[in-house]
Design a protein around this motif. Structure first.
Motif, PDB file in Angstrom:
ATOM      1  N   SER A   1      -8.021 -14.471  -3.222  1.00  0.00           N
ATOM      2  CA  SER A   1      -7.091 -14.795  -4.307  1.00  0.00           C
ATOM      3  C   SER A   1      -5.811 -13.989  -4.182  1.00  0.00           C
ATOM      4  N   ARG A   2      -5.924 -12.724  -3.798  1.00  0.00           N
ATOM      5  CA  ARG A   2      -4.728 -11.887  -3.629  1.00  0.00           C
ATOM      6  C   ARG A   2      -3.895 -12.388  -2.461  1.00  0.00           C
ATOM      7  N   LEU A   3      -4.555 -12.794  -1.388  1.00  0.00           N
ATOM      8  CA  LEU A   3      -3.823 -13.313  -0.231  1.00  0.00           C
ATOM      9  C   LEU A   3      -3.052 -14.578  -0.600  1.00  0.00           C
ATOM     10  N   LYS A   4      -3.700 -15.478  -1.330  1.00  0.00           N
ATOM     11  CA  LYS A   4      -3.023 -16.705  -1.740  1.00  0.00           C
ATOM     12  C   LYS A   4      -1.839 -16.402  -2.642  1.00  0.00           C
ATOM     13  N   HIS A   5      -1.994 -15.406  -3.498  1.00  0.00           N
ATOM     14  CA  HIS A   5      -0.889 -15.010  -4.375  1.00  0.00           C
ATOM     15  C   HIS A   5       0.290 -14.484  -3.553  1.00  0.00           C
ATOM     16  N   LEU A   6      -0.009 -13.695  -2.507  1.00  0.00           N
ATOM     17  CA  LEU A   6       1.057 -13.169  -1.653  1.00  0.00           C
ATOM     18  C   LEU A   6       1.769 -14.302  -0.903  1.00  0.00           C
ATOM     19  N   GLN A   7       0.995 -15.256  -0.466  1.00  0.00           N
ATOM     20  CA  GLN A   7       1.581 -16.343   0.315  1.00  0.00           C
ATOM     21  C   GLN A   7       2.459 -17.244  -0.550  1.00  0.00           C
ATOM     22  N   SER A   8       2.068 -17.485  -1.771  1.00  0.00           N
ATOM     23  CA  SER A   8       2.815 -18.319  -2.714  1.00  0.00           C
ATOM     24  C   SER A   8       3.112 -19.687  -2.106  1.00  0.00           C
ATOM     25  N   GLU A   9       3.806 -20.497  -2.835  1.00  0.00           N
ATOM     26  CA  GLU A   9       4.060 -21.856  -2.371  1.00  0.00           C
ATOM     27  C   GLU A   9       4.940 -21.890  -1.128  1.00  0.00           C
ATOM     28  N   LYS A  10       6.000 -21.079  -1.107  1.00  0.00           N
ATOM     29  CA  LYS A  10       6.928 -21.165   0.023  1.00  0.00           C
ATOM     30  C   LYS A  10       6.396 -20.507   1.285  1.00  0.00           C
ATOM     31  N   LEU A  11       5.276 -19.779   1.175  1.00  0.00           N
ATOM     32  CA  LEU A  11       4.716 -19.118   2.346  1.00  0.00           C
ATOM     33  C   LEU A  11       3.313 -19.621   2.675  1.00  0.00           C
ATOM     34  N   ASN A  12       2.920 -20.749   2.086  1.00  0.00           N
ATOM     35  CA  ASN A  12       1.549 -21.195   2.324  1.00  0.00           C
ATOM     36  C   ASN A  12       1.292 -21.628   3.757  1.00  0.00           C
ATOM     37  N   SER A  13       2.366 -21.785   4.539  1.00  0.00           N
ATOM     38  CA  SER A  13       2.188 -22.117   5.956  1.00  0.00           C
ATOM     39  C   SER A  13       2.103 -20.876   6.838  1.00  0.00           C
ATOM     40  N   VAL A  14       2.348 -19.706   6.270  1.00  0.00           N
ATOM     41  CA  VAL A  14       2.272 -18.463   7.033  1.00  0.00           C
ATOM     42  C   VAL A  14       0.814 -18.030   7.142  1.00  0.00           C
ATOM     43  N   PRO A  15       0.265 -17.882   8.356  1.00  0.00           N
ATOM     44  CA  PRO A  15      -1.142 -17.486   8.505  1.00  0.00           C
ATOM     45  C   PRO A  15      -1.420 -16.114   7.899  1.00  0.00           C
ATOM     46  N   ALA A  16      -2.712 -15.858   7.650  1.00  0.00           N
ATOM     47  CA  ALA A  16      -3.125 -14.626   6.987  1.00  0.00           C
ATOM     48  C   ALA A  16      -2.695 -13.389   7.764  1.00  0.00           C
ATOM     49  N   PHE A  17      -2.863 -13.407   9.088  1.00  0.00           N
ATOM     50  CA  PHE A  17      -2.522 -12.221   9.870  1.00  0.00           C
ATOM     51  C   PHE A  17      -1.050 -11.861   9.711  1.00  0.00           C
ATOM     52  N   GLU A  18      -0.162 -12.840   9.816  1.00  0.00           N
ATOM     53  CA  GLU A  18       1.267 -12.582   9.681  1.00  0.00           C
ATOM     54  C   GLU A  18       1.612 -12.089   8.276  1.00  0.00           C
ATOM     55  N   MET A  19       0.940 -12.668   7.267  1.00  0.00           N
ATOM     56  CA  MET A  19       1.202 -12.255   5.886  1.00  0.00           C
ATOM     57  C   MET A  19       0.778 -10.806   5.654  1.00  0.00           C
ATOM     58  N   ILE A  20      -0.400 -10.465   6.142  1.00  0.00           N
ATOM     59  CA  ILE A  20      -0.908  -9.101   5.954  1.00  0.00           C
ATOM     60  C   ILE A  20      -0.061  -8.102   6.745  1.00  0.00           C
ATOM     61  N   SER A  21       0.360  -8.469   7.945  1.00  0.00           N
ATOM     62  CA  SER A  21       1.231  -7.589   8.735  1.00  0.00           C
ATOM     63  C   SER A  21       2.526  -7.322   7.990  1.00  0.00           C
ATOM     64  N   ALA A  22       3.131  -8.374   7.423  1.00  0.00           N
ATOM     65  CA  ALA A  22       4.374  -8.204   6.666  1.00  0.00           C
ATOM     66  C   ALA A  22       4.167  -7.283   5.465  1.00  0.00           C
ATOM     67  N   LEU A  23       3.029  -7.433   4.796  1.00  0.00           N
ATOM     68  CA  LEU A  23       2.729  -6.602   3.632  1.00  0.00           C
ATOM     69  C   LEU A  23       2.719  -5.121   3.993  1.00  0.00           C
ATOM     70  N   PHE A  24       1.990  -4.772   5.046  1.00  0.00           N
ATOM     71  CA  PHE A  24       1.878  -3.358   5.403  1.00  0.00           C
ATOM     72  C   PHE A  24       3.154  -2.848   6.080  1.00  0.00           C
ATOM     73  N   TRP A  25       3.878  -3.707   6.746  1.00  0.00           N
ATOM     74  CA  TRP A  25       5.175  -3.303   7.301  1.00  0.00           C
ATOM     75  C   TRP A  25       6.116  -2.900   6.174  1.00  0.00           C
ATOM     76  N   HIS A  26       6.186  -3.739   5.154  1.00  0.00           N
ATOM     77  CA  HIS A  26       7.046  -3.443   3.999  1.00  0.00           C
ATOM     78  C   HIS A  26       6.622  -2.143   3.312  1.00  0.00           C
ATOM     79  N   CYS A  27       5.320  -1.996   3.065  1.00  0.00           N
ATOM     80  CA  CYS A  27       4.846  -0.827   2.316  1.00  0.00           C
ATOM     81  C   CYS A  27       5.011   0.462   3.114  1.00  0.00           C
ATOM     82  N   LEU A  28       4.737   0.426   4.410  1.00  0.00           N
ATOM     83  CA  LEU A  28       4.897   1.642   5.215  1.00  0.00           C
ATOM     84  C   LEU A  28       6.365   1.994   5.393  1.00  0.00           C
TER      85      LEU A  28
END
Length: 433
Positions: free
Chosen positions: A242-269
């Protein structure tokens, strides 16, 4: 419970060696490809946790070792030792010296042990050995069996990355599990065929730029270990579906999970490292999208970079970063391989942690090891020898092999002082604990 007390809870270590059931021959060698040598300073450490059961209770060390003779006959290069050609290039001499076996006990129950934070619990259960300083006698694979007070068991598996990537490593230990259960390996899985030396054409210096994805280090000589400038620690964060889907949102639903999670930790670090230390370039490591046969030993990662120069990743929208990771990768695999000298294998490099590194662990079958039908209730899998910029291993179904319903998991290997700060940013900006 601290790291020292965790280590003290594991006691009674006994060492032995298991060799293949048949002789491979003193003249057989396994030639190391350029990408193997690029990865030689890294090690994969994995711990499989099994609950107490009648099956686990009934296993003796003899039972556990017996199928290893057949196992290592298929995987005989892992029982060899490192040698060098006259030009200095490392190779594996398939001399059947064996894998090292460790038997140990733990004074705690498995339930108590799994309450220990991820950063501390795995280390006492898997040998942290590296290759060298006497390469001629250094085992490349270790297996540690640790019995808990309750009757549960941990299997710690140490794999030298020079032998192959994490897919090859898990395929190797999973075959032992099949043989332990009395099952023959699938017919589709081919036996290992050692790579033998071939004449190498003179290589011209590469005309392209130095790869951004790796960092050259001082020649390691006969001790294949990197010297970290800071103390590294590990942690594990599960990301619910559910959290992953929330991060992806409508405009990012085509972005695979790995790329989404990488972007998340890149931003936070980047937020954690503000002040000129933000990671403007990151490395992406993925396994090539083809099935790897059972006993094939090779490093087949695709290594690429993603960069942002116009702004700090901490100031960019998460959607922008995710699209960068998804669509703007620069493949440096060939360039990295060309960086290895054609003869001596020098210079030496760090891949994981040269930049902040995201590793896609899809295809690494952590749930494939079972003990006569018993599946692990938890698996801890990390990479040792990570450089100071750190690495994030992304497991698509979670690092717990007990079911996979928890969603993806990220295993963090970072400077120790950044773990808590990262969790604070995740909580503040994304409401993630």
């Amino acid at each position: 419970m601290g790291v020292n007390s965790d280590a003290a809870a594991v006691y009674g270590h006994k060492l032995s060696t298991v060799v293949p059931g048949s002789v491979s021959g003193e003249t057989v060698v396994h030639e190391l490809a350029d990408m193997d040598l690029v990865m030689k300073l890294h090690y994969v450490r994995t711990v499989y946790y099994f609950q107490q059961s009648e099956t686990v209770d009934g296993l003796t060390i003899v039972d556990l070792k017996k199928p290893m003779f057949r196992w290592l006959t298929s995987y005989y290069p892992v029982t060899g030792r490192i040698r060098r050609t006259e030009a200095g290039r490392p190779l594996v001499k398939c001399n059947d010296c064996g894998v090292r076996i460790v038997e140990a006990n733990c004074c705690r129950t498995l339930e108590e042990w799994l309450q220990v934070p991820h950063s501390a619990r795995w280390r006492p259960l898997v040998p942290d050995k590296v290759l060298g300083p006497d390469l001629r006698f250094s085992p490349m694979v270790y297996v540690q069996f640790t019995k808990f007070q309750c009757g549960g068991m941990a299997i710690g598996y140490s794999w030298s990355h020079v032998l192959g990537d994490p897919v090859a490593g898990t395929n190797c230990i999973n075959l032992w599990g099949q043989l332990l259960a009395g099952n023959p390996p699938p017919k589709s899985l081919l036996p290992h065929s050692a790579r033998t030396p071939t004449a190498r054409p003179a290589r011209q210096p590469p005309v392209s730029a130095t790869p951004l994805s790796v960092k050259q280090v001082e020649p390691a000589g006969d001790l294949w270990l990197i010297a970290d400038a800071c103390k590294m620690a590990t942690d594990s964060i599960t990301i619910t579906e559910s959290r992953l889907k929330h991060l992806q949102s409508e405009k990012l639903n085509s972005v695979p999970a790995f790329e989404m999670i990488s972007a998340l930790f890149w931003h936070c670090l980047a937020s954690v490292r503000r002040g000129g230390r933000e990671p403007r370039v990151v490395t992406i490591c993925r396994h090539k999208p083809r099935a790897k046969k059972c006993a094939e030993l090779s490093n087949e990662q695709m290594i690429s970079t993603v960069s942002t120069s116009h702004a700090s990743p901490a100031d960019l929208d998460l959607a922008e970063l995710a699209l960068l990771v998804s669509k703007q990768k620069v493949d440096e695999t060939t360039l990295v391989e060309e960086s290895i000298d054609g003869d001596g294998g020098k210079p030496d490099f760090v891949v994981y942690g040269a930049n902040l590194t995201f590793v896609d662990m899809e295809g690494v079958d952590l749930s494939g090891l079972d003990i006569k039908g018993e599946k692990p209730v938890q698996v801890d899998s990390v990479i040792d020898g990570v450089g100071d910029e750190g690495a994030v291993l992304v497991f698509p179904q979670g690092a717990d092999a007990g079911g996979g319903s928890k969603g993806p998991a990220a295993v963090l290997i970072l400077p120790e002082d950044q773990i808590l700060k990262l969790r604070e940013v995740l909580k503040r900006e994304f409401d993630m604990a």
